[in-house]
Design a protein around this motif. Structure first.
Motif, PDB file in Angstrom:
ATOM      1  N   PRO A 117       0.811  -1.062   0.032  1.00 53.26           N
ATOM      2  CA  PRO A 117       0.006   0.041  -0.149  1.00 53.26           C
ATOM      3  C   PRO A 117       0.606   1.230  -0.176  1.00 53.26           C
TER       4      PRO A 117
ATOM      5  N   THR B 298      -9.355   9.212   1.982  1.00 49.13           N
ATOM      6  CA  THR B 298     -10.185   8.355   2.612  1.00 49.13           C
ATOM      7  C   THR B 298     -11.289   9.300   3.255  1.00 49.13           C
TER       8      THR B 298
ATOM      9  N   GLY C  13     -10.694  -2.967   7.935  1.00 45.50           N
ATOM     10  CA  GLY C  13     -10.673  -2.915   6.810  1.00 45.50           C
ATOM     11  C   GLY C  13     -11.394  -1.759   6.144  1.00 45.50           C
TER      12      GLY C  13
ATOM     13  N   LEU D 225      -1.421   1.766   7.813  1.00 44.18           N
ATOM     14  CA  LEU D 225      -1.902   0.387   7.567  1.00 44.18           C
ATOM     15  C   LEU D 225      -3.561   0.168   7.660  1.00 44.18           C
TER      16      LEU D 225
ATOM     17  N   TYR E 249      -5.064   9.084  -3.515  1.00 42.26           N
ATOM     18  CA  TYR E 249      -6.531   8.732  -2.960  1.00 42.26           C
ATOM     19  C   TYR E 249      -6.633   9.506  -1.470  1.00 42.26           C
TER      20      TYR E 249
ATOM     21  N   LEU F 179     -11.516  -2.170  -2.699  1.00 45.49           N
ATOM     22  CA  LEU F 179     -10.148  -2.281  -1.842  1.00 45.49           C
ATOM     23  C   LEU F 179     -10.048  -3.239  -0.743  1.00 45.49           C
ATOM     24  N   THR F 180     -10.991  -2.876   0.136  1.00 43.57           N
ATOM     25  CA  THR F 180     -10.802  -4.183   1.188  1.00 43.57           C
ATOM     26  C   THR F 180     -12.355  -4.648   1.503  1.00 43.57           C
TER      27      THR F 180
ATOM     28  N   THR G  16      -6.471  -1.224   4.938  1.00 45.96           N
ATOM     29  CA  THR G  16      -5.678  -1.861   3.737  1.00 45.96           C
ATOM     30  C   THR G  16      -6.073  -3.188   4.065  1.00 45.96           C
TER      31      THR G  16
ATOM     32  N   ARG H 252     -11.890   6.854  -1.057  1.00 48.82           N
ATOM     33  CA  ARG H 252     -12.055   5.211  -0.531  1.00 48.82           C
ATOM     34  C   ARG H 252     -12.964   5.531   0.609  1.00 48.82           C
TER      35      ARG H 252
END
Lengths: 282, 232
Positions: A16, A25, B174, B92, A23, B180-181, B95, A54
């Protein structure tokens, strides 16, 4: 074996970081996600800017918590007082109005508490309480749950007893529960229109001004969380309130019905006009 | 019924979104099973072979941790990986890596405890033999794990099954991000919350089919291995 393990670790955890994808979030609510709004409008934004969004869709309370921890770059939620508190506490900046729809009361079509005849939302809730008709509450600190609590407070009722059932789960799960137990519940219109398991549930009361459901976008404050992608998040919020983004929101249809009404910049005019938007749809 | 067919039609048509979800489910859970096996098998065997102070405590602890609720694991990993947490700088959270970590934590105790159960009876049989050839600890460990391999494979499969089936942990760490997740279980939860119960159920049957395929494959391999041994 050890090399293999190392390689695997790298593949899992470095991927990642190395991907280099642009991107942000976005912490948002289940109502926007489940309605399919994001699937409809986000590709337009990504096509224009190359920035992917995302979306982590949770209840408004949890979304605020995620953003407070710095785990999101922007927020799109629907509970004005919590949003304003979030900004006032220094976690967020530049709150903007984006769109709205409304909450509605649904229940069994037999309507034992006769709420379809109520004059306003408070009257509808009062007759539910007085007839002790079963009512399902989200009970999960979501935007809808907070709204429901405000309405009970305004009605001067503190709901309790065997008729008041807290599901402690999301809107969809609560609607599934309502359908099976034939209870009343408060839901946002977007989730209701897309919900596929209505059974004998019907929209029984809607249209009161107090059921207004505005969505706001907030950027996470980089002074609190220096790692947030402020520029890209701002590009997103700018796009959402731009004529292009606002048009994308108003063009979004579920089964031919408009689920969200854009209202950047001119909220007062839109509230006056909201009888026409969203369309009365089930 | 119609939606049930619809979902399987997506499989037949190799719908890219569904394929990606299935692929991610397998990637995350297989990787977690592999990592958990690397940790759990040697530790489980060691717990069976050697006695040392506090072994009893460790045994009880590892078997109790088999009951870890996925939501608790997810929450702990979330707090660990959150920007406000100690490992936040790694970025992280939300992800597949975070999902692998959570599932690894969830299933390591299962693989560990079941490996211990598989090795324990063999240790009694082999004790004298290993003592007579003066086997070092490494040889001892490897020999006993190899001879308990069918039990150990079952342990890994139990772990894999748990990882593939759980939804609480991957949902939290996630975030169920589209493309993606999003894995099988979080998709099932999402479709349920949309009231698309038949579609959710159909996805469940797909998940079960995948689990059956993986188990059948490994079971077949084990049978092949046994027959090979007999004819050797």
């Amino acid at each position: 074996m050890k090399h293999l393990l190392c390689a695997l670790f790298l593949a899992v955890f470095a991927a990642p970081l190395l991907a280099g994808e642009k991107y942000i979030t976005l912490a948002s609510t289940t109502s926007t996600q489940n309605s399919g709004l994001f699937d409809a409008i986000l590709p337009l934004f990504t096509a224009k800017t190359g920035i992917k969004v995302r979306v982590v869709a949770v209840g408004t309370g949890q979304a605020l918590r995620i953003a407070r921890n710095g785990d999101a770059d922007a927020l799109l939620v629907h509970h004005r007082p919590s949003e304003e508190a979030f900004v006032a506490e220094g976690y967020g900046i530049d709150r903007l109005d984006v769109m709205y729809n409304d909450f509605i009361l649904v229940g069994p079509e037999t309507d034992p508490a006769q709420i379809s005849k109520a004059e306003n939302a408070i009257g509808a809730l009062s007759s539910i309480a007085h007839t002790s008709a079963n009512f399902a509450s989200r009970g999960d600190d979501s935007g809808t749950h907070k709204k429901e609590q405000e309405l009970w407070r305004a009605a001067g009722i503190s709901p309790s007893g065997r008729w008041y059932l807290e599901t402690g789960s999301g809107m969809g799960a609560t609607l599934n529960f309502s359908k099976a137990k034939l209870t009343y519940t408060l839901t946002d219109r977007g989730t209701w229109i897309t919900f596929g398991n209505k059974g004998s549930l019907k929209r029984l009361f809607s249209g009161d001004k107090s059921l207004f459901n505005p969505y706001g976008i907030i950027l996470v404050n980089p002074a609190r969380h220096p790692h947030v992608k402020l520029d890209m998040a701002r590009a997103f919020s700018d796009w959402m309130i731009s004529p292009e983004g606002q048009k994308a929101i108003s063009d979004f249809r579920i089964d031919g019905f408009q689920a969200f009404c854009p209202n950047a910049n001119n909220i007062a005019a839109e509230i006056a006009d909201r009888a026409a938007c969203p369309a009365e749809a089930d | 019924m119609e939606t049930l067919f619809e979902a399987w039609h997506l499989v037949a048509a190799r719908d890219p979104a569904l394929m990606q979800i299935v692929g991610l489910s397998l990637y995350v859970s297989l990787t977690a099973s592999f990592l958990a096996a690397c940790i759990g098998i040697p530790l489980g065997a060691a717990l069976a072979i050697w006695s040392f102070p506090l072994r009893g405590v460790l045994v009880v602890l590892s078997t109790s941790l088999m009951a870890l609720p996925p939501v608790v694991v997810g929450l702990s990993v979330y707090l660990l990986l959150s920007r406000a947490g100690p490992l936040g700088a790694l970025g992280l959270l939300f992800t597949p890596g975070a999902m692998i970590i959570a599932q690894t934590i969830l299933i390591t105790p299962i693989i560990l405890a079941l490996t211990r159960e598989a090795v324990l009876p063999l240790r009694r049989d082999y004790d004298a033999l290993l003592l007579s050839v003066d086997a070092g600890p490494r040889l001892k460990l490897v020999t006993l794990i190899w001879d308990a391999r069918y039990g150990v494979v079952t342990a890994i499969l139990a772990g894999f099954g748990r990882a593939l089936a759980e939804v609480g942990a991957v949902l939290i760490v996630g975030g169920n991000i589209n493309g993606l997740t999003r894995v099988m279980t979080t998709t099932i939860a999402l479709e349920t919350s949309k009231g698309n119960l038949e579609l959710a159920l159909a996805l469940g049957t797909i998940l079960l089919t995948i689990a059956v395929s993986v188990n059948a494959l490994i079971h077949g391999l084990a049978r092949f291995g046994r027959r090979y041994e007999v004819t050797r």
